[in-house]
Design an enzyme around this catalytic site. Structure first.
Site, short mmCIF file in Angstrom:
data_model
loop_
_atom_site.label_atom_id
_atom_site.label_comp_id
_atom_site.label_asym_id
_atom_site.label_seq_id
_atom_site.Cartn_x
_atom_site.Cartn_y
_atom_site.Cartn_z
N GLU A 144 2.15 8.36 -15.29
CA GLU A 144 1.17 8.67 -14.25
C GLU A 144 0.49 7.41 -13.70
OE1 GLU A 144 -1.94 11.34 -15.53
OE2 GLU A 144 -1.98 12.31 -13.56
N SER A 145 0.22 6.42 -14.56
CA SER A 145 -0.49 5.23 -14.09
C SER A 145 0.32 4.49 -13.01
CB SER A 145 -0.78 4.28 -15.26
OG SER A 145 0.42 3.96 -15.94
N SER A 203 10.29 0.87 18.04
CA SER A 203 9.55 1.06 16.79
C SER A 203 8.39 0.09 16.58
CB SER A 203 10.50 0.99 15.59
OG SER A 203 11.33 2.11 15.61
N LYS A 233 -18.51 3.16 -21.16
CA LYS A 233 -19.51 3.23 -20.08
C LYS A 233 -19.13 2.30 -18.93
CE LYS A 233 -23.91 4.28 -21.92
NZ LYS A 233 -25.04 3.64 -22.60
N ASP A 235 -0.83 -2.87 19.29
CA ASP A 235 0.43 -2.15 19.48
C ASP A 235 0.52 -1.66 20.92
OD1 ASP A 235 2.61 -0.45 19.34
OD2 ASP A 235 1.53 1.12 18.26
N ILE A 294 13.85 6.69 19.48
CA ILE A 294 13.52 7.65 20.54
C ILE A 294 13.06 8.97 19.92
CG2 ILE A 294 14.51 9.06 22.41
CD1 ILE A 294 16.21 6.67 23.20
#
Lengths: 451, 503
Positions: free
Chosen positions: B456-457, B93, B412, B171, B211
Site C-alpha cells: 500500500e505504501s 498534443s 505524536k 498552452d 485529433i
C-alpha cells in the site's frame, strides 16, 4: 550494490559509444559520465581505445599512422578496437557492469555499424554520443591540452606535438561522417553541437539513458577552477557539537577576514560566484568577499542531524547508542532520526552539481559532510570512503577539473582551529595521526591527479 | 573580541577562548521543510479527481511529494522564473505535453501553473468565426484574439509576481513568429526566461490519436462527434498555411519535441538546471498506449513485515480473482476499441496479445507470487526493486496501539506530518517517493498496460504522482483487497475507476 536513485531495469546494459573528431572533448565527457554515475552508485567504466592501441606497441605514432589509406595501420587500429570491445564484454559479464563508455573517435559509419551489431548480439544497448564542434577556439585549447598531456607526445616538444595533432585531425576528417536525424534515425544517439548550442536527441529509450543525456547537457568543456572551503570555525565546533546554526568563533571570524586575501592571491582578478548554504556560519565566512554574485543554496545546508542536532558525539553515544553504532557501521546510508544520510545529501546536491558544471569559476563555502560529497564527486572517491574523509577547517581547496582527472591544491590559512574529525568507533573528536584508519586524509595526503 | 590566542594557549585552555555552553543554544531553526499547515481535503473526494489543475501551492507552506527542501523565496534551484510556451498546430498534443510537464515539475516542488488558452474561451458564447485561426482576418476576430492573449499574459504575470510562481506553462498555438515575439518581449521585461516547446507530429497514427483527444476535449462538449471532427479538421486546415516552424533565426531558446519524443532538438539553451530537467522529462515522455492498474498483494499467514512469507490459501484465491478481473477488464476495453475502429466483432480471447500487458511487482515473495497466474497466460511478470515497500524500521509489525504505547513521543510527532515523519530506522513517505522517481518516469513512457502489485505504501506514492495529490493526502490514500484501481491517462487530466474484486 543497490542503486536507489537510478532505475535498474532488468538486465539493462548500456554502452555509451563516443563519436567525434579528435580534440572534441570526448575523453573529458567520458570521464565525467563515469564519475557522475559512480557517484550515483551505478557501476560504470570507461574504455579508451588509445590505451589499447598503445598496448599493441603503437606508443608514439605520428599523424601518418592515422591515415585511413594505410591498410596495415588501419588493421592495427581495428585490432585495438576489438580488444577494447572484448574487455567491455568481459566487464559486463564478470563484474555485472551497467554502463560502459567506449571512448574512441568511431568516426565512420562502418565502425558504428560494427559496434551496434556486436552490442546487440550481446544484449547491450548502444547509445551513440557525438561531440560535434566547429568552434576553433575550443578545438585549439583542446589541442594544446592533449599535446601537452598525451603519452603519445611524451618525447617531442609542445610545438611539434601541436602541429602533428592538427594533422592527425585532418586524417580523421577525410573519413568522418557526423550523425544525423536523416541518416541515423534507427539508432539511439545524442549529438552535442558546440557543446550545448544545439543538442539533437534521437530514440532515447530508457530512464538511464535520459539520465546520462541530462547530465551531459549540463557540462561545459571550458577550463575552470572550483574553490571549496568549509565555513570558519564555529561556536559549535568549539563546543564539539554537531549541526546547529551557530555563529563563527573568534578564530572563525579571523578566517573570514583572511579568506578575502587568500582567494585574491590565488585566483587573481577572476570574478568568482560565491555559493553558501543558508546557515549563518557559511554566510559569515563569505561576508568579506568582494564578489557581487553571492547565492545562498538550501541544497548546500549541512547534513541534517535530526534529533541529534546540537549534541556532542559523546551525548549521541550515550542517548542513542544503537544509532551511534549504526552510523559508524554504514555512515553513507545511515539516516539520523528525523535527519539525513550522506546518500540523501548526494541526491539533494543534484542541482548544485549540475549548475556547477555549467559555471566557470565558483567558490563554495559550505559544511563538512556536504564538502565531502562534492569532493567525492570531483575526485571519484568511493562511497565507503567519502564520509570518512578529513576536510580540515580554515583551508581553501582549489579543484581544476581536466580531461583525465582533477588537480587539487590546498591552501592553509594558518589560523588554528579545532578538528571536527571523528574516527570510526569512537566519540572522541580529533585527527588521528596514524594512517590506515580508513580516512582519506586531505590534511596529510599529497595532492594527486586521480586517473 | 579579544585577540587571537596562540596554539599553545589554545591547548592549555582546552577548546578556546570562549565560554562553552551546554544545550542546543544555537539550534538549526530552519528545517528542510516548512511545517505543514495544509488542511486535508475531503477524504471521499481526493481519490477520484486528478488535482493537476489545482493551485494548491497558494498556501505559503506548500511542499510537494517529491520536493527535496523548501526555500524562503518559494522558488527552487536559483533557476529564476520560467515561461514554457507551447508551439504547434492543433492536434499536436500540446495540452497533453503541458499537463505532463506540470505534473512532474509540480511533484518536484516547483510552483507550476497551467494556462490553457482553451480554458479561457470555454465560457465565452459569441466567439468570432475566424477566431480559431492563428491569424483572424475580421476585426472582431482580431480584437477577440488580442483580448484573450492579453488576459492570459496578465494572469501569468500575476502568477510570477504575486504568488511566488516559478514555471508558467502557456498552452496556445503560438505558430506565428509575431505571436512568439510578443511573448518573448513581454516576459523579457519581467525578467522571466522564455523557453518554447514546439510539438511536431509527423506520424499519422499519432496525429489521429491527437485529433481523437481534441474532439473529446471541453472545446467540443455536447457536440455531435462527426460535426466536431469536421469542425476540427477545418481548424487544422485553417492554420496549416499559417504555420511558421521555429528556426535559429528567431534567436530564442526552443525545444523541438518530434513525434512524441522520438526526436528532440534543443536549441540555444544556456539557462541551466531546471530547463534541462524539463528536457530530461521530455526524453521520458512518450505516447502512452495503456492504462495503469494498481492492486495489493495477496495475504500470507501472518502478514508480517519481517518475514518474507508465501501466500496463504486466501492469498492464492485473491491472486486468481485479481488475474481474472484484470484480464477481463483489459480484454473488454480492447474489444470495445476494436469494434469502434473496425466496426466488426472479434473473439478477444483469441486475439488478445499477452505482450500488451506487463505486471510489475514488489520484490517480496508474496507480492511476486500474486502475479504468478499472469505468467501462465504468457504475460511478463517483473520484480521491481523500486517497489520495495516503505521500510517501517522500529515500528515494523506493530499495531497502531502498540506503536502508541512503545513510542508515544514519536507517535505524536508522526501525526503532525505523516508524510515526512520517519520512525527510528524507518523510511518516510518522502524517502520512498525520492527513491521511486525512476519508476514514475518509466510510467511516462509505457507503451502497454501495466499492472502494479505492491504494498500500500508504494501504491500511495504512485497514485499521488499520477493524480497530483498533496503530501497531506498521500499517506491517507487507501487501497484495499476488495478492488483494484484503474488509471487512464487523459490529455487534460488522468481519471480513475475502481474495479471491484469479487472475493
Amino acid at each position: 550494490m543497490v542503486f536507489r536513485s537510478v532505475s535498474n531495469e532488468k538486465d539493462l546494459r548500456l554502452c555509451v559509444v563516443m563519436v567525434g573528431l579528435p580534440a572534441r572533448g570526448k575523453s573529458f565527457i567520458s570521464q565525467k559520465i563515469i564519475r557522475y554515475l559512480s557517484w550515483l552508485s551505478i557501476p560504470s567504466k570507461c574504455f579508451n581505445i588509445g590505451t589499447y592501441r598503445r598496448d599493441l606497441g603503437i606508443t608514439e605514432p605520428n599523424f601518418q599512422f592515422f591515415s585511413f589509406t594505410n591498410e596495415e595501420n588501419f588493421q592495427l587500429r581495428e585490432r585495438a578496437m576489438k580488444l577494447a570491445f572484448d574487455d567491455i564484454l568481459k566487464w559486463f559479464n564478470d563484474e555485472n557492469g551497467v554502463v560502459a563508455v567506449l571512448d574512441a573517435t568511431n568516426s565512420t559509419n562502418e565502425r558504428r555499424k560494427w559496434i551496434k551489431k556486436h552490442c546487440e548480439q550481446n544484449n547491450i544497448h548502444p547509445m551513440f554520443l557525438e561531440s560535434y564542434c566547429n568552434d576553433n577556439d575550443l578545438i585549439s585549447s583542446n589541442v594544446v591540452d592533449i599535446a601537452s598531456t598525451s603519452p603519445d607526445y611524451e618525447k617531442v616538444t609542445l610545438e611539434q606535438a601541436k602541429v602533428d595533432f592538427w594533422k592527425r585531425i585532418d586524417e580523421y576528417k577525410e573519413v568522418y561522417r557526423s550523425l544525423s536525424l536523416e541518416m541515423d534515425q534507427d539508432i539511439s544517439f545524442v549529438k552535442l553541437i558546440n557543446v550545448s548550442d544545439e543538442i539533437i536527441i534521437n530514440k532515447i529509450q530508457t530512464y538511464l539513458e535520459s539520465r546520462i543525456v541530462f547530465y551531459v547537457m549540463n557540462i561545459r568543456i571550458k577550463p575552470k577552477c572550483i574553490w571549496l572551503s568549509r565555513h570558519g570555525e564555529s561556536i559549535y565546533n568549539l563546543e564539539q557539537k554537531i549541526g546547529g546554526d551557530s555563529d563563527l568563533s573568534e578564530r572563525g571570524f579571523q578566517y573570514a577576514k583572511k579568506l578575502k586575501g587568500i582567494v585574491k592571491e590565488n585566483a587573481g582578478n577572476v570574478e568568482l560566484s560565491v555559493w553558501t548554504s543558508t546557515l549563518k556560519r557559511t554566510r559569515q565566512t563569505a561576508q568579506h568577499l568582494p564578489y557581487k554574485k553571492k547565492l545562498q543554496w538550501k541544497a548546500l545546508d549541512e547534513l541534517d542531524a535530526g534529533v541529534c542536532d546540537g549534541m556532542t558525539y559523546e551525548e549521541i553515544e550515550e542517548i542513542y547508542p544503537d544509532d551511534f553504532k549504526a552510523r559508524d557501521d554504514d555512515k553513507y546510508e545511515y539516516r539520523y532520526r528525523g535527519g539525513e544520510s550522506y546518500r540523501d545529501v548526494v541526491i539533494r546536491l543534484e542541482p548544485v552539481i549540475m549548475e556547477l558544471e555549467g559555471q566557470e569559476n565558483v567558490l563554495i563555502i559550505t559544511h563538512q559532510a556536504v564538502l565531502r560529497c562534492i569532493y567525492a564527486y570531483f575526485m571519484n572517491v568511493p562511497q565507503e570512503e567519502s564520509p570518512w574523509m578529513s576536510i580540515p577547517l580554515h583551508t581553501l581547496i582549489k579543484l581544476e577539473p581536466r580531461a583525465y582527472g582533477t588537480k587539487v591544491t590546498r591552501i592553509k590559512a594558518n589560523i588554528p582551529a579545532v578538528s571536527t574529525y571523528k574516527d570510526k568507533g569512537t566519540s572522541h573528536v580529533g585527527e588521528r595521526l596514524e594512517t590506515g584508519s580508513g580516512a582519506h586524509s586531505l590534511l596529510t595526503g599529497t595532492p594527486e591527479i586521480k586517473k | 573580541m579579544s585577540s587571537l590566542l596562540s596554539d599553545e594557549d589554545e591547548l592549555f585552555n582546552g577548546f578556546g577562548s570562549e565560554t562553552l555552553k551546554t544545550g542546543n543554544h544555537m539550534a538549526r531553526r530552519v528545517k528542510r521543510w516548512n511545517e505543514i499547515s495544509l488542511q486535508p481535503k475531503n477524504s471521499t473526494d481526493f481519490v477520484a479527481r486528478d488535482a493537476i489543475h489545482e493551485a494548491n501551492f497558494d498556501d505559503k507552506d506548500y511542499v510537494s511529494p517529491g520536493q527535496l527542501y523548501t526555500t524562503e523565496s518559494g522558488r527552487l534551484f536559483h533557476a529564476g522564473k520560467i515561461l514554457v510556451a507551447l508551439v504547434g498546430l492543433p492536434a499536436t498534443s500540446k495540452t497533453l505535453v503541458s499537463v505532463a510537464i506540470s505534473r512532474y515539475t509540480k511533484w518536484l516542488g516547483v510552483r507550476t501553473k497551467l494556462f490553457h488558452i482553451s480554458e479561457y474561451r470555454k465560457n465565452d458564447t459569441d466567439i468570432p468565426d475566424d477566431y480559431l485561426s492563428a491569424e483572424p482576418q475580421s476585426n472582431e476576430g482580431k480584437i477577440y484574439k488580442n483580448q484573450l492573449v492579453d488576459k492570459v499574459i496578465n494572469d501569468m504575470v500575476f502568477f510570477f509576481q504575486e504568488t511566488k510562481g516559478q514555471i508558467a506553462i502557456y498552452d496556445s498555438l503560438n505558430i506565428r513568429k509575431d505571436d512568439r515575439r510578443k511573448v518573448q518581449e513581454m516576459f523579457d521585461r519581467w525578467g522571466v526566461t522564455v523557453i518554447f516547446i514546439e510539438s511536431i507530429l509527423k506520424d499519422i497514427d499519432l496525429i489521429n490519436k491527437s485529433i481523437e483527444n481534441a474532439i473529446d476535449s471541453s472545446d467540443y462538449k455536447n457536440w455531435d462527434k462527426q460535426e466536431a471532427l469536421t469542425n476540427y479538421k477545418k481548424r487544422l486546415a485553417l492554420n496549416e498555411s499559417l504555420y511558421e516552424t521555429m528556426t535559429e533565426a528567431e534567436n530564442t531558446s526552443f525545444i523541438k519535441y518530434i513525434n512524441f519524443g522520438q526526436q528532440i532538438i534543443v536549441n540555444n539553451n544556456h539557462s541551466g538546471y531546471l530547463i534541462n530537467k524539463i528536457v530530461f522529462f521530455l526524453m521520458n515522455l512518450r505516447d502512452k498506449k495503456g492504462r495503469v492498474y494498481l492492486g495489493r498483494c495477496g495475504t500470507s499467514a501472518s502478514d508480517k513485515y519481517f518475514d518474507d512469507e508465501l501466500l496463504n490459501e486466501e492469498g492464492v484465491r485473491y491472486s486468481r480473482v485479481l488475474t481474472d478481473t484484470v484480464l477481463n477488464r483489459i480484454k473488454n476495453i480492447r474489444k470495445k476499441q476494436f469494434i469502434k475502429v473496425k466496426n466488426e466483432n472479434i473473439d478477444i480471447d483469441e486475439e488478445f496479445d499477452p505482450n500488451s500487458l506487463i505486471v510489475w511487482t514488489g520484490p517480496r515473495k508474496r507480492t511476486y507470487d500474486t502475479g504468478l497466474f499472469f505468467l501462465e497466460e504468457g504475460i511478463e511478470v517483473r520484480q521491481r526493486n523500486q517497489l520495495r515497500q516503505l521500510h517501517p524500521g522500529a515500528v515494523g509489525d506493530l499495531s497502531e496501539e502498540e506503536v502508541q504505547k512503545a513510542y508515544p513521543c514519536e507517535y505524536k510527532q508522526s501525526l503532525i506530518d505523516q508524510y515526512h515523519y520517519r520512525f527510528p530506522r524507518a523510511e518516510s513517505y518522502h524517502d520512498l517517493a525520492v527513491r521511486m522517481e525512476p519508476l514514475l518516469l518509466e510510467l511516462e513512457h509505457m507503451d502497454k498496460d501495466v499492472l502494479i502489485i505492491a504494498h500500500e505504501s508504494t501504491l500511495r506514492i504512485l497514485y499521488g504522482y499520477l493524480m497530483a495529490c498533496t503530501v497531506i493526502d498521500v499517506p491517507k490514500l487507501q487501497f484495499t483487497r476488495n478492488e483494484i484501481v484503474e488509471l487512464s491517462f487523459g490529455p487534460f487530466c488522468n481519471t480513475i475507476e475502481k474495479i471491484p474484486l469479487n472475493i
